[in-house]
Each structure stands twice: as C-alpha cells, then as structure tokens.
Design a protein around this motif. Structure first.
Motif, PDB file in Angstrom:
ATOM      1  N   LYS A   1       0.837  -1.203   0.000  1.00  0.00           N
ATOM      2  CA  LYS A   1       0.000   0.000   0.000  1.00  0.00           C
ATOM      3  C   LYS A   1       0.877   1.260   0.000  1.00  0.00           C
ATOM      4  O   LYS A   1       0.603   2.221  -0.718  1.00  0.00           O
ATOM      5  CB  LYS A   1      -0.910  -0.023   1.225  1.00  0.00           C
ATOM      6  CG  LYS A   1      -1.984   1.020   1.229  1.00  0.00           C
ATOM      7  CD  LYS A   1      -2.921   0.805   2.429  1.00  0.00           C
ATOM      8  CE  LYS A   1      -3.977   1.865   2.514  1.00  0.00           C
ATOM      9  NZ  LYS A   1      -4.849   1.693   3.682  1.00  0.00           N
ATOM     10  N   LEU A   2       1.959   1.217   0.778  1.00  0.00           N
ATOM     11  CA  LEU A   2       2.889   2.341   0.843  1.00  0.00           C
ATOM     12  C   LEU A   2       3.502   2.602  -0.527  1.00  0.00           C
ATOM     13  O   LEU A   2       3.536   3.744  -0.997  1.00  0.00           O
ATOM     14  CB  LEU A   2       3.971   2.054   1.885  1.00  0.00           C
ATOM     15  CG  LEU A   2       5.072   3.089   2.075  1.00  0.00           C
ATOM     16  CD1 LEU A   2       4.492   4.410   2.549  1.00  0.00           C
ATOM     17  CD2 LEU A   2       6.100   2.572   3.085  1.00  0.00           C
TER      18      LEU A   2
ATOM     19  N   ALA B   1       1.956   6.937  -6.764  1.00  0.00           N
ATOM     20  CA  ALA B   1       0.927   7.916  -7.124  1.00  0.00           C
ATOM     21  C   ALA B   1       1.412   9.336  -6.849  1.00  0.00           C
ATOM     22  O   ALA B   1       1.198  10.235  -7.673  1.00  0.00           O
ATOM     23  CB  ALA B   1      -0.358   7.633  -6.346  1.00  0.00           C
ATOM     24  N   VAL B   2       2.072   9.539  -5.710  1.00  0.00           N
ATOM     25  CA  VAL B   2       2.601  10.871  -5.371  1.00  0.00           C
ATOM     26  C   VAL B   2       3.643  11.285  -6.403  1.00  0.00           C
ATOM     27  O   VAL B   2       3.645  12.409  -6.890  1.00  0.00           O
ATOM     28  CB  VAL B   2       3.195  10.889  -3.945  1.00  0.00           C
ATOM     29  CG1 VAL B   2       4.029  12.136  -3.708  1.00  0.00           C
ATOM     30  CG2 VAL B   2       2.095  10.783  -2.899  1.00  0.00           C
TER      31      VAL B   2
ATOM     32  N   PRO C   1      -6.536   3.155  -1.091  1.00  0.00           N
ATOM     33  CA  PRO C   1      -6.821   4.276  -0.180  1.00  0.00           C
ATOM     34  C   PRO C   1      -5.528   4.885   0.359  1.00  0.00           C
ATOM     35  O   PRO C   1      -4.538   4.187   0.565  1.00  0.00           O
ATOM     36  CB  PRO C   1      -7.620   3.621   0.937  1.00  0.00           C
ATOM     37  CG  PRO C   1      -8.150   2.357   0.370  1.00  0.00           C
ATOM     38  CD  PRO C   1      -7.160   1.922  -0.667  1.00  0.00           C
ATOM     39  N   LYS C   2      -5.569   6.210   0.559  1.00  0.00           N
ATOM     40  CA  LYS C   2      -4.409   6.875   1.135  1.00  0.00           C
ATOM     41  C   LYS C   2      -4.131   6.317   2.513  1.00  0.00           C
ATOM     42  O   LYS C   2      -5.029   5.867   3.212  1.00  0.00           O
ATOM     43  CB  LYS C   2      -4.657   8.384   1.237  1.00  0.00           C
ATOM     44  CG  LYS C   2      -4.580   9.091  -0.076  1.00  0.00           C
ATOM     45  CD  LYS C   2      -4.649  10.580   0.130  1.00  0.00           C
ATOM     46  CE  LYS C   2      -4.460  11.290  -1.194  1.00  0.00           C
ATOM     47  NZ  LYS C   2      -4.435  12.727  -1.030  1.00  0.00           N
TER      48      LYS C   2
ATOM     49  N   GLU D   1       3.828  14.758   1.789  1.00  0.00           N
ATOM     50  CA  GLU D   1       2.703  15.162   0.940  1.00  0.00           C
ATOM     51  C   GLU D   1       1.374  15.153   1.687  1.00  0.00           C
ATOM     52  O   GLU D   1       0.330  15.411   1.100  1.00  0.00           O
ATOM     53  CB  GLU D   1       2.608  14.230  -0.275  1.00  0.00           C
ATOM     54  CG  GLU D   1       3.809  14.291  -1.191  1.00  0.00           C
ATOM     55  CD  GLU D   1       3.975  15.659  -1.840  1.00  0.00           C
ATOM     56  OE1 GLU D   1       2.953  16.262  -2.240  1.00  0.00           O
ATOM     57  OE2 GLU D   1       5.127  16.128  -1.932  1.00  0.00           O
ATOM     58  N   SER D   2       1.410  14.871   2.975  1.00  0.00           N
ATOM     59  CA  SER D   2       0.177  14.738   3.760  1.00  0.00           C
ATOM     60  C   SER D   2      -0.211  16.047   4.434  1.00  0.00           C
ATOM     61  O   SER D   2       0.532  17.020   4.394  1.00  0.00           O
ATOM     62  CB  SER D   2       0.375  13.675   4.839  1.00  0.00           C
ATOM     63  OG  SER D   2       1.168  14.208   5.900  1.00  0.00           O
TER      64      SER D   2
END
Length: 160
Positions: free
Chosen positions: A48-49, A55-56, A65-66, A109-110
C-alpha cells in the motif's frame, strides 16, 4: 459448488491456525502465529505504501486508499520497537532505507496533524541516528494510546 469451496477454505484455515497454535505450545514458541500474521500485515502495508508513493511521484490519485496518519504512526511505532528497551512490545517492522524514504514521501505530501514531528523522527532515522529512539517510540506509542510497553531506554547496537 462455491459453498463447498468456501467451506474447504474455512476448514483449511482453522486447521492451519490450530496447527500453528499446537506447534507453538509444543515448542514453547507461542509467538509463531503472531509473527506470521505480523509479517503478512507488514507486506500488505509495504504494498500500500509503495502504491501511494508511486501515485505521489506521478502526481496521480493512488489506486489504493491513502495511508491514514494512524497507519503511518503504527508502522513507525513497530519500527521503533526494534531499537528500544521496554517490558512489552507489540509488533516489529524492520527499519530499512527504502521504508524510511517511502514514509517520508507520504508524510511530506500529507496534511497529518503530527506531520512535522513524524518527519523529524524519519529524518533522524534516515541518518542512522537512533539515540532518541526511546523518546520517538514513546511519542508514537502515546499517539496510539499506549498504556503498557513504554520505552525505558535505547538498545545497544549489538542488541539490535
């Protein structure tokens, strides 16, 4: 036919779980099932990471999902567990340069509430600085609502 397949899968899962439990009882290593589950969870988190990082990097929406702030805090806590002295520790995730780099990308990016503190910890770890791993652990542990397992110190290099 589908019901039979589902029933067979459930029975196999129960047998495997029971076998792991009995193996743990016989060998005195009750943590074997826990370690297997932890390894699977770490692999899922890393997948997932990696998808989030790609994507980033491509400036796209992730196909998964983020990662929530608590997911990041949880894995960082498990990473910190590998470096600290504590009466109880739940979960271990190996600290790798790639995992740190990927976590930094996501956190950067969060809009996480603890973004700056998480980046501060990851930056220290990226430099190989674990001298405050106990303080880092306790910060993460506290964010997870920890009540048992507060870090009492940092493991010596040979203990890692």
């Amino acid at each position: 036919m589908k019901k039979k397949i589902i029933i067979v899968i459930i029975i196999l899962f129960i047998c495997l779980s029971g076998g792991l439990y009995l193996f743990g009882e016989i060998t005195g290593n009750q943590n074997i099932a826990t370690k297997c589950v932890e390894k699977i969870n770490t692999m899922r988190f890393d997948q997932k990471l990696e998808k989030n990082v790609k994507a980033v990097e491509n400036n796209k929406k992730p196909s998964v999902p983020k990662l929530s702030e608590m997911e990041v805090v949880d894995v960082m806590h498990k990473m910190a567990n590998t470096k600290v002295i504590a009466d109880k520790k739940w979960g271990f995730v190996k600290i790798t340069k790639e995992r740190i780099k990927n976590l930094k990308t996501i956190v950067s990016e969060s809009n996480y509430k603890e973004k700056e503190k998480l980046l501060e910890i990851l930056n220290k770890w990226e430099e190989g600085n674990f001298s405050e791993a106990d303080k880092d652990h306790n910060f993460l542990w506290d964010k997870l609502g920890g009540t048992v397992g507060k870090a009492k110190g940092v493991l010596k290099e040979e203990q890692n």
